[in-house]
Design a protein around this motif. Structure first.
Motif, mmCIF file in Angstrom:
data_model
loop_
_atom_site.group_PDB
_atom_site.id
_atom_site.type_symbol
_atom_site.label_atom_id
_atom_site.label_comp_id
_atom_site.label_asym_id
_atom_site.label_seq_id
_atom_site.Cartn_x
_atom_site.Cartn_y
_atom_site.Cartn_z
ATOM 1 N N LYS A 14 0.821 -1.207 0.000
ATOM 2 C CA LYS A 14 0.000 0.000 0.000
ATOM 3 C C LYS A 14 0.856 1.258 0.000
ATOM 4 O O LYS A 14 0.529 2.249 -0.662
ATOM 5 C CB LYS A 14 -0.933 -0.002 1.213
ATOM 6 C CG LYS A 14 -2.001 -1.085 1.192
ATOM 7 C CD LYS A 14 -2.997 -0.891 0.052
ATOM 8 C CE LYS A 14 -3.885 0.312 0.260
ATOM 9 N NZ LYS A 14 -4.874 0.468 -0.845
ATOM 10 N N PHE A 20 -4.417 -2.272 -4.683
ATOM 11 C CA PHE A 20 -4.876 -3.528 -4.097
ATOM 12 C C PHE A 20 -3.660 -4.431 -3.902
ATOM 13 O O PHE A 20 -2.802 -4.543 -4.781
ATOM 14 C CB PHE A 20 -5.893 -4.205 -5.017
ATOM 15 C CG PHE A 20 -6.351 -5.560 -4.568
ATOM 16 C CD1 PHE A 20 -7.309 -5.690 -3.571
ATOM 17 C CD2 PHE A 20 -5.829 -6.710 -5.141
ATOM 18 C CE1 PHE A 20 -7.751 -6.942 -3.155
ATOM 19 C CE2 PHE A 20 -6.259 -7.968 -4.743
ATOM 20 C CZ PHE A 20 -7.214 -8.079 -3.743
ATOM 21 N N GLU A 22 -2.526 -8.389 -2.478
ATOM 22 C CA GLU A 22 -3.019 -9.712 -2.108
ATOM 23 C C GLU A 22 -1.848 -10.641 -1.806
ATOM 24 O O GLU A 22 -0.854 -10.668 -2.537
ATOM 25 C CB GLU A 22 -3.846 -10.302 -3.255
ATOM 26 C CG GLU A 22 -4.350 -11.726 -3.011
ATOM 27 C CD GLU A 22 -4.947 -12.304 -4.279
ATOM 28 O OE1 GLU A 22 -6.184 -12.315 -4.361
ATOM 29 O OE2 GLU A 22 -4.173 -12.713 -5.182
ATOM 30 N N ASN A 157 -5.948 -9.947 1.841
ATOM 31 C CA ASN A 157 -5.747 -8.804 0.954
ATOM 32 C C ASN A 157 -5.990 -7.473 1.659
ATOM 33 O O ASN A 157 -6.405 -7.435 2.827
ATOM 34 C CB ASN A 157 -6.599 -8.929 -0.315
ATOM 35 C CG ASN A 157 -8.098 -8.839 -0.063
ATOM 36 O OD1 ASN A 157 -8.572 -8.078 0.789
ATOM 37 N ND2 ASN A 157 -8.869 -9.613 -0.825
ATOM 38 N N GLU A 159 -8.208 -5.346 1.341
ATOM 39 C CA GLU A 159 -9.590 -5.004 1.637
ATOM 40 C C GLU A 159 -10.045 -5.619 2.955
ATOM 41 O O GLU A 159 -11.220 -5.538 3.320
ATOM 42 C CB GLU A 159 -10.507 -5.442 0.490
ATOM 43 C CG GLU A 159 -10.249 -4.676 -0.800
ATOM 44 C CD GLU A 159 -11.121 -5.139 -1.950
ATOM 45 O OE1 GLU A 159 -11.727 -6.235 -1.825
ATOM 46 O OE2 GLU A 159 -11.187 -4.431 -2.964
ATOM 47 N N ARG A 318 -11.710 -10.553 -10.313
ATOM 48 C CA ARG A 318 -11.597 -9.158 -9.877
ATOM 49 C C ARG A 318 -11.253 -8.229 -11.045
ATOM 50 O O ARG A 318 -11.936 -7.223 -11.278
ATOM 51 C CB ARG A 318 -10.535 -9.038 -8.777
ATOM 52 C CG ARG A 318 -10.213 -7.588 -8.387
ATOM 53 C CD ARG A 318 -9.163 -7.548 -7.297
ATOM 54 N NE ARG A 318 -9.720 -8.074 -6.054
ATOM 55 C CZ ARG A 318 -10.410 -7.352 -5.183
ATOM 56 N NH1 ARG A 318 -10.640 -6.063 -5.401
ATOM 57 N NH2 ARG A 318 -10.881 -7.898 -4.081
#
Length: 460
Positions: A14, A20, A22, A157, A159, A318
């Motif tokens: 990040k 994103f 993962e 991940n 999220e 995705r």
């Protein structure tokens, strides 16, 4: 890996501006034993471990994998990926995963294959070999194998997802070769299931071997059909491989987003006759292509692809969802940690219809009954296919006539769909293996018996 280590890795991605991040951790133990010419050809058991790291910027995917779980090594991979885009470190704060964890494990009915000694599998192979050879002295070779794989995955991940899944699959393969005066014919069987050793314990090995031996012997003396366009009645079960290859792959968003599918922009349009409905369903209990969650951690579902001839949905992962606007369908799949996931099929089949096999035969003056399909090839971009018919029969005046060998079915998937005019009641599913950009994965294909009004049949 523990939660703290994974949080550190996601945080690093990040801070390198990834939209994103993962982490996919996997450990697989696979075992197989094979017998050929009544001798053990191969016996192995192996464990593979690795970690895949995916950084997504918009819809651009950067992926790296390793078998080294050292934290500094994993962080260096993240930085190498970001460096390849020229992304500099930016951002503050620390990423924290929520406390919710989804864990899926074996059902209580699973007989863990890791606890079964190899001789138990060998006994099955020897039984199949013996039964097949007793069919005739013309049976010159029998090849048989039993394999299983137990896979433990962890998917986390940025999220906040944290999912763990324990998967087990088993498969049996048998090939029987008959020979007479220099002519040979090979018959094969390859059942599989989302099961442990109970799959082999419940397998009718003697019946499978007997039928394969008899089919090899029967088709050995078959003649050939003259190649031309004609109506074809296709058998149920593995006949669905043509729909899988020539129509299923072009319905994956991996093809749609690249504009390499004849079904681009066709949602809501008629692509087949009203008798045809098709699904891709990852939830069917114990089927070879089933999953509790896909390889992006999303629960699988039953996806309606075609309803009464109307195209209803694509299969979306995705990235495919982001690029095409299609809803995700729990179809993100990969062979192992060595691949980034893309949209892939699970259990893909044409739904049962209302017609009987006899009605299909009665509607044909001259044609081919492709009772059992073999292997083949397809161009996913165009849907062009060429598949061998392992067991075939001429249809004359509405009735099955003499057997024929060496026939092939040639065409384009999107052109054949509208020519399917009759759909049988006898839906059957069959295990298979599908290869594409994210590796080879277990799938199921299927269909009831079908009548195709016209297709090019290759012969002699």
């Amino acid at each position: 890996m523990n939660q703290s280590n994974i949080e550190t890795l996601i945080d690093a991605g990040k801070k390198r501006k990834a939209d994103f991040v993962e982490i996919y951790e996997e450990e697989s133990r696979n075992s197989s034993i094979s017998l050929r010419d009544q001798k053990i050809e191969q016996s192995l058991a192996a464990t593979d471990y690795g970690i895949g790291i995916r950084l997504v910027y918009g819809t651009d995917v950067l992926y790296a994998y390793t078998s080294n779980d050292d934290q500094q090594h994993l962080l260096s991979l993240i930085h190498l990926l970001a460096d390849s885009r020229g992304e500099v470190a930016n951002g503050s704060g620390t990423f924290t995963l929520p406390g919710d964890v989804s864990k899926y494990s074996f059902s209580k009915n699973i007989h863990d294959p890791r606890k079964v000694p190899p001789f138990r599998r060998l006994e099955l192979l020897q039984t199949a070999d013996s039964v097949a050879r007793k069919v005739s002295s013309k049976i010159i070779q029998v090849g048989v194998s039993a394999s299983d794989i137990v896979t433990n995955v962890l998917i986390a991940n940025s999220e906040g997802l944290w999912v763990e899944d324990l998967r087990v699959r088993s498969r049996f393969f048998l090939s029987v070769t008959a020979e007479n005066k220099g002519e040979r014919f090979v018959a094969s069987e390859s059942p599989g299931a989302l099961k442990g050793f109970e799959f082999f314990e419940g397998l009718a090995v003697e019946d499978i071997a007997q039928k394969a031996g008899e089919r090899a012997l029967f088709m050995l003396d078959a003649g050939y059909i003259e190649g031309k366009k004609m109506p074809v009645v296709m058998g149920n079960g593995f006949g669905g491989v043509i729909f899988h290859e020539a129509c299923g792959h072009p319905l994956e968003t991996e093809a749609i987003r690249k504009k390499s599918s004849p079904f681009v922009g066709k949602l809501g349009e008629s692509i087949a006759q009203s008798c045809l409905t098709a699904y891709d369903d990852g939830t069917i209990e114990e089927q070879y292509g089933s999953l509790k969650v896909d390889d992006e951690g999303m629960p699988t579902q039953k996806t309606l692809l075609i309803e009464n001839g109307i195209l209803k949905a694509y299969l979306a992962d995705r990235i495919g969802s982001m690029e095409t606007g299609s809803a995700r369908t729990g179809s993100g799949r990969r062979e192992s940690y060595q691949y980034a996931p893309v949209s892939r099929m699970r259990n893909t089949y044409i739904e049962a219809g209302k017609d009987s096999l006899d009605e299909m035969f009665a509607s044909v003056d001259f044609g081919l009954y492709a009772k059992r399909m073999g292997g083949g090839s397809v161009n996913p971009a165009t849907g062009e296919f060429n598949f061998a018919v392992e067991e075939g029969y001429v249809i004359r005046n509405g009735k099955i006539s003499e057997p024929v060998r060496g026939a092939t079915l040639i065409g384009k998937g999107h052109e054949i769909l509208p020519k399917i005019s009759m759909v049988g009641k006898d839906l059957e599913l069959a295990a298979g293996t599908c290869g594409a950009s994210s590796g080879s994965i277990p799938v199921t294909v299927g269909q009831p018996s079908l009548k195709v009004d016209e297709i090019l049949v290759g012969g002699r």
